[in-house]
Design a protein around this motif. Structure first.
Motif, short mmCIF file in Angstrom:
data_model
loop_
_atom_site.label_atom_id
_atom_site.label_comp_id
_atom_site.label_asym_id
_atom_site.label_seq_id
_atom_site.Cartn_x
_atom_site.Cartn_y
_atom_site.Cartn_z
N SER A 153 0.81 -1.21 0.00
CA SER A 153 0.00 0.00 0.00
C SER A 153 0.85 1.27 0.00
CB SER A 153 -0.96 -0.01 1.18
OG SER A 153 -0.28 -0.25 2.39
N GLN A 154 0.31 2.27 -0.66
CA GLN A 154 0.99 3.55 -0.82
C GLN A 154 0.65 4.46 0.37
OE1 GLN A 154 2.95 3.80 -3.88
NE2 GLN A 154 2.36 1.65 -3.76
N MET A 155 1.68 4.97 1.04
CA MET A 155 1.49 5.84 2.19
C MET A 155 2.37 7.07 2.07
SD MET A 155 1.26 3.04 5.29
CE MET A 155 0.02 1.74 5.26
N LEU A 156 2.33 7.93 3.07
CA LEU A 156 3.07 9.18 3.04
C LEU A 156 4.25 9.14 4.00
CD1 LEU A 156 -0.31 10.38 2.99
CD2 LEU A 156 1.16 12.03 1.83
N TRP A 157 5.41 9.53 3.50
CA TRP A 157 6.65 9.52 4.28
C TRP A 157 7.23 10.93 4.26
CZ3 TRP A 157 6.18 4.83 6.17
CH2 TRP A 157 5.52 3.88 5.40
N CYS A 158 7.40 11.52 5.44
CA CYS A 158 7.70 12.95 5.52
C CYS A 158 8.98 13.23 6.31
CB CYS A 158 6.54 13.70 6.18
SG CYS A 158 4.96 13.48 5.29
N SER A 159 9.65 14.30 5.91
CA SER A 159 10.91 14.67 6.56
C SER A 159 10.69 15.40 7.87
CB SER A 159 11.74 15.55 5.62
OG SER A 159 11.00 16.70 5.24
N ARG A 160 9.44 15.84 8.12
CA ARG A 160 9.12 16.50 9.38
C ARG A 160 7.88 15.89 10.01
NH1 ARG A 160 9.18 22.59 7.29
NH2 ARG A 160 9.88 21.80 5.29
N LYS A 161 7.62 16.29 11.23
CA LYS A 161 6.51 15.72 11.99
C LYS A 161 5.17 15.90 11.29
CE LYS A 161 4.22 15.94 16.50
NZ LYS A 161 4.19 16.59 17.83
N VAL A 162 4.42 14.81 11.21
CA VAL A 162 3.05 14.83 10.70
C VAL A 162 2.20 14.04 11.68
CG1 VAL A 162 1.50 14.05 8.87
CG2 VAL A 162 3.70 15.02 8.27
N SER A 163 1.24 14.70 12.31
CA SER A 163 0.39 13.99 13.26
C SER A 163 -1.03 13.83 12.80
CB SER A 163 0.34 14.69 14.62
OG SER A 163 0.99 15.84 14.70
N SER A 164 -1.41 14.48 11.70
CA SER A 164 -2.78 14.34 11.19
C SER A 164 -2.80 14.73 9.72
CB SER A 164 -3.74 15.23 11.98
OG SER A 164 -3.55 16.59 11.63
N ILE A 165 -3.93 14.50 9.10
CA ILE A 165 -4.08 14.85 7.68
C ILE A 165 -3.99 16.36 7.48
CG2 ILE A 165 -6.61 15.08 7.60
CD1 ILE A 165 -6.51 13.36 5.03
N GLU A 166 -4.37 17.12 8.52
CA GLU A 166 -4.32 18.58 8.44
C GLU A 166 -2.88 19.08 8.32
OE1 GLU A 166 -6.88 20.58 8.20
OE2 GLU A 166 -8.42 19.05 8.48
N ASP A 167 -1.94 18.32 8.87
CA ASP A 167 -0.53 18.73 8.83
C ASP A 167 0.07 18.65 7.43
OD1 ASP A 167 -0.57 19.19 11.54
OD2 ASP A 167 0.28 17.23 12.07
N LEU A 168 -0.67 18.06 6.49
CA LEU A 168 -0.16 17.96 5.12
C LEU A 168 -0.37 19.24 4.32
CD1 LEU A 168 -1.47 14.35 4.27
CD2 LEU A 168 0.86 15.00 4.91
N LYS A 169 -1.22 20.12 4.81
CA LYS A 169 -1.50 21.37 4.10
C LYS A 169 -0.23 22.15 3.83
CE LYS A 169 -6.26 22.22 5.64
NZ LYS A 169 -7.15 23.11 6.44
N GLY A 170 -0.12 22.63 2.59
CA GLY A 170 1.01 23.47 2.21
C GLY A 170 2.28 22.71 1.89
N LYS A 171 2.31 21.43 2.15
CA LYS A 171 3.53 20.66 1.91
C LYS A 171 3.65 20.25 0.44
CE LYS A 171 4.62 18.76 6.45
NZ LYS A 171 4.02 19.85 7.18
N ARG A 172 4.89 20.13 0.00
CA ARG A 172 5.17 19.64 -1.35
C ARG A 172 5.31 18.12 -1.27
NH1 ARG A 172 7.04 23.20 -5.07
NH2 ARG A 172 8.55 21.70 -5.90
#
Length: 353
Positions: A153-172
């Motif tokens: 399954s495809q998921m999201l891997w981030c270089s900074r803290k992500v605790s919710s879907i809202e934290d994805l706003k503005g990210k590339r």
């Protein structure tokens, strides 16, 4: 001269029969040229490669011999594979339906972003949509769809803290399919296209803040060295296909067709089962373990909350499905509603203008 004339016709007839028999004998073996997916992923290493390079020759007693190489080794991107199958360059191809979307958006329908969180449900979706894709492959590529199978399954891997879907706003966020871009824009983020091999560097240099890729590919490419957090919302399955050039299929005898169908059915089931296990193994290895395939990545994995899933549902109904219905058209959307939509209790409808 009379003697020659007397026996020339039967003699020639025997020669023709003998030649024809030799021709049949020489052509008892059918060679199938195949192209696979990515050589660095386990689907090719454990399933696609061994099936064509070894298994099919063994079970057919050498009547069918496969020759396969991954598209990465052949210098292909993946998008051109079915056109090459249509033109007879390859007899069989493994690939992603999303990669053949330029021919028709109908190919996206079995793996629209973020709609399915459970692999058993995704299997039901693939089964329900199989006849639709079967017709599309036949019409667009003169190809017979043989199988649908998942990548992890495809998921999201981030270089900074992500605790919710809202934290994805503005990210590339790195994407590789149109429907994934719809999801990213739906959460208020910016989709960026980055080739898989460049993903670790793009994260490290800050070109992207997060990447979408499969669980096992995130581990094998060591994303944990440049990404601290994983957000385990499933935004896709990387559903893949196996399809065969119809003209080549028609060369096979009925017995060979039955054999190939049966073997591919076994292959398909084993790939579904393995993917379900691989997800769990990869997630354990990406976090604190235990990991029996290498070092633990020690990433922080954040599961989506009920509130996150509510937001996901809204993005699905307000962004992902309407955009796809607009791209694919009313007839395509109506077919989806009758098949996949019934399973997911969702409707794809283009927004009124």
């Amino acid at each position: 001269m009379k003697i020659i004339k007397k026996y020339s016709a039967p003699f020639l007839f025997c020669l023709i029969i003998a030649g024809f028999s030799n021709f049949l004998a020489a052509n008892d073996t059918v060679i199938i040229k195949a192209v696979g997916t990515w050589d660095y992923f386990t689907n090719y290493q454990k399933h696609e490669g061994p099936f064509w390079n070894k298994r099919i020759a063994q079970v057919s007693d050498g009547q069918i011999i496969g020759e396969i190489k991954p598209h990465t080794e052949l210098g292909l991107q993946g998008y051109e594979i079915m056109r090459l199958v249509k033109n007879g360059v390859f007899d069989f191809a493994f690939g992603l339906p999303g990669y053949v979307v330029p021919e028709s958006e109908i190919f996206e329908g079995a793996d629209l972003s973020s709609l399915v969180q459970n692999i058993d449900v995704q299997k039901q979706v693939a089964h329900a949509y199989f006849p639709t894709l079967e017709r599309a492959f036949a019409e667009k590529y003169n190809a017979k769809l043989m199988m649908l199978y998942p990548f992890p399954s495809q998921m999201l891997w981030c270089s900074r803290k992500v605790s919710s879907i809202e934290d994805l706003k503005g990210k590339r966020i790195r994407v590789f399919l149109t429907t994934l871009g719809d999801f990213v824009e739906g959460v208020g983020a910016i989709p960026v296209s980055v080739p898989y091999n460049d993903v670790p560097e793009a994260l490290e240099k800050g070109i992207v803040d997060c990447v979408i890729t499969g669980t096992m590919s995130a581990y094998t490419s060591k994303l944990y060295k440049v990404a601290s957090h994983g957000f385990t919302l499933r935004v896709g399955w990387g559903l893949a296909f196996g399809a065969m050039n119809m003209s080549k299929w028609n060369v096979l005898s009925s017995e060979q067709k039955t054999l190939l169908k049966n073997e591919i059915a076994v292959l398909t089931e084993s790939m579904w089962q393995e993917t379900a296990k691989e997800d769990a193994v990869a997630l354990a290895c990406l976090s604190e373990g235990p990991c029996n395939i290498g070092e633990a990545g020690n990433m922080v994995l954040v599961e989506p909350s009920k509130a996150d899933l509510v937001v996901r549902n809204k993005i699905a109904t307000d962004v992902i499905l309407p955009r796809w219905a607009e791209r694919c058209g009313p007839e395509c959307a109506a077919n989806w509603n009758r098949t996949v939509g019934k399973i997911l209790d969702l409707r794809a409808e283009a927004k009124a203008r």
